[in-house]
Design a protein around this motif. Structure first.
Motif: not given
Length: 532
Positions: A334-338, A340-348, A470-479
């Motif tokens: 779970g930490v690794e998943s979070i 990855r999301i944090v890294n995506d945020f920073l990359a954005y 950012p952070f808007f999605t209609t999918k069940t997965t993804g950031t």
């Protein structure tokens, strides 16, 4: 104006018909040898001439001249030199030449008739009749020539005014459409032809928004005509010949002749770029705020995540109970998943700083299609790639990210299979963008348009304005950062991206990018799009 010229022409022909008739009446009243039959025949020939001449003028005019000359000679040989019949074609002949070419035409016609008519006069020994008839015809040619000269000068002035007016209207960059009082198109300028896709000949005489629809919704020009008052500075949606919807600003003014309304003129300007820039500015403001928030939140989350991961690893090493070890592993995952999301945020939130180099856009698109659609079944690909828009200056790796995201989204929108269509073509209008920190307007043909369409369910209207957030999605997965990053990359390239409904169902993403940024940024090498 051309209609006015036709009316003037009809009136002038009526005047000249009357002049010919009046002149012959004078001759008829003086010469007792002319009877009523002669007057009737001449009037019939004269009327026939003025009916036929406008139809043949400019097409078979020389055959008309030849017919009248030959008929004069033929009548002289057939009925004798003493007969008045040869004069019947001669009078309209001289007037016709005066009408077409002024005084020079009348004199030329007189000279031609005199030469040809001399043949039967000598052959039939009628020179005594020939001389007074030619003299009478000379007076007519002088009189008609002076009238015709003024007509020719007036027509030339009208043509010059018409050419100047046409040049003036066509120099206006806004579209101009002129209609009569019923809303039927009288004329339109080149800018209107370019915006609407119709030629002036196609539109002339057709009633706007009934026989040919150019406005979506209410028609400002028909409203102005029905209410008899101008319509100023309204936003409208124009419909081009190809069905494209074009946002425009329009004003309608009435054409009046004294107290009478004769028509209306609509002036409109394509404001697609302005609307796109306004939407882009609003989106940028939202994205800046969201990006700043994302960066702050990501930094705040990252610190405690390190502690959680450390304690979970400690538990995993020290615990003897297998259930506890399994739960500790879940915590680490779970930490690794979070993270990855944090890294995506920073990359954005991080500045992109694209490195531009020349690239083969067609090859880049084909490679990204192949890698993105691997594993999908039932997906048909249709390519429409213009050779005029092949070489571009882009950051290859960033554009790969753009294309892979769009192709992957299109494929995922069609789980049962479908078709992805990619179109690439040059934009035939000016494009305003930012290059090197300067706002520039690229000329037509210097911007590439890339359209990616799918046959999926499409995108609901209520979320179209938010899909690049950012952070808007209609999918069940993804950031929900995929399209947001795509938007940032396109923006960093000086371009714009938008989405619209595809005709027949599905969605179409439209990208506009400058083809050339003023020189190769990487030593002139053309990148094919392949990685190392």
């Amino acid at each position: 104006m051309r209609g006015d010229r036709r009316i003037v022409g009809y009136r002038l022909r009526a005047v000249l018909f009357g002049c010919c008739e009046a002149l012959y009446l004078v001759i008829w009243s003086i010469l007792p040898s002319l009877g009523t039959a002669h007057l009737i025949v001449f009037s019939a020939v004269n009327l026939l001439f003025w009916l036929v001449h406008p139809l043949l003028r400019g097409r078979s005019i020389w055959s008309l001249y030849g017919t009248y000359l030959s008929s004069s000679v033929g009548l002289a040989f057939a009925f004798g030199i003493e007969s008045n019949l040869p004069l019947y074609p001669a009078y309209p002949l001289v007037v016709m030449a005066a009408l077409d070419f002024g005084l020079n035409g009348a004199v030329s016609a007189l000279f031609a008739f005199s030469l040809i008519y001399l043949i039967p006069a000598i052959t039939l020994k009628g020179v005594g009749v020939y001389i007074p008839r030619v003299a009478a015809l000379a007076l007519l040619s002088l009189f008609a020539g002076l009238i015709g000269e003024e007509r020719v000068r007036t027509e030339r002035r009208l043509e010059r005014m018409e050419d100047y007016l046409e040049l003036l209207i066509n120099s206006i960059k806004s579209g101009v459409v002129v209609t009569d009082i019923e809303g039927r198109v009288v004329s339109m300028n080149e800018a209107a032809e370019e915006i609407l896709g119709y030629s002036a000949d196609e539109m002339r005489g057709r009633k706007l928004d009934e026989e040919v629809v150019i406005h979506r919704g209410s028609s400002p020009i028909l409203k102005a005509l029905s209410e008899r008052r101008p319509v100023e500075r309204v936003d409208v949606t124009l419909l081009s010949k190809g069905g494209e919807e074009i946002p425009a600003g329009a004003s309608v003014y009435l054409l009046e002749d004294g107290d009478d309304m004769t028509g209306a003129v609509e002036i409109f300007r394509d404001i697609s770029d302005i609307k796109e820039r306004e939407a882009l500015l609003r989106r940028q403001e939202r994205l800046v705020a969201l990006g700043q928030m994302a960066a702050e939140v990501a930094h705040e989350i990252r610190n405690p995540l390190g502690g959680i991961r450390g304690f979970a690893n400690l538990i995993l090493r020290k615990a003897e109970d297998e259930a506890i070890k399994r739960h500790a592993s879940f915590i680490i995952e779970g930490v690794e998943s979070i993270e990855r999301i944090v890294n995506d945020f920073l990359a954005y939130a991080r500045p992109l700083n694209p490195i531009f180099r020349k690239a083969d856009l067609h090859l880049l698109i084909k490679e990204c299609l192949a890698s993105s659609l691997e594993g999908f079944e039932g997906i048909e690909v249709k390519l429409d790639l213009s050779e005029e828009a092949r070489e571009v200056e882009v950051d290859v790796e960033q554009m790969k990210q753009v294309f892979r995201n769009l192709f992957l989204n299109a494929a995922e929108a069609m789980p049962e299979g479908g078709r992805i269509t990619v179109r690439v073509y040059p934009w035939r209008k000016p494009f305003r963008t930012e290059i090197g920190g300067e706002i520039v307007t690229l000329p037509p043909g210097q911007t590439v348009v890339i359209e990616v369409s799918d046959t999926g369910p499409g995108i609901p209207d209520e979320i179209k304005d938010r899909i690049f957030n950012p952070f808007f999605t209609t999918k069940t997965t993804g950031t929900g950062l995929g399209l947001a990053i795509v938007h940032r990359i396109i923006e960093a390239h000086g371009g714009v991206i938008s989405v619209k409904d595809r005709e027949g169902g599905g969605a179409t993403f439209v990208i506009k990018l400058p083809m050339n940024r003023g020189g190769d940024r990487d030593g002139g090498r053309t990148d094919t799009g392949g990685g190392r």
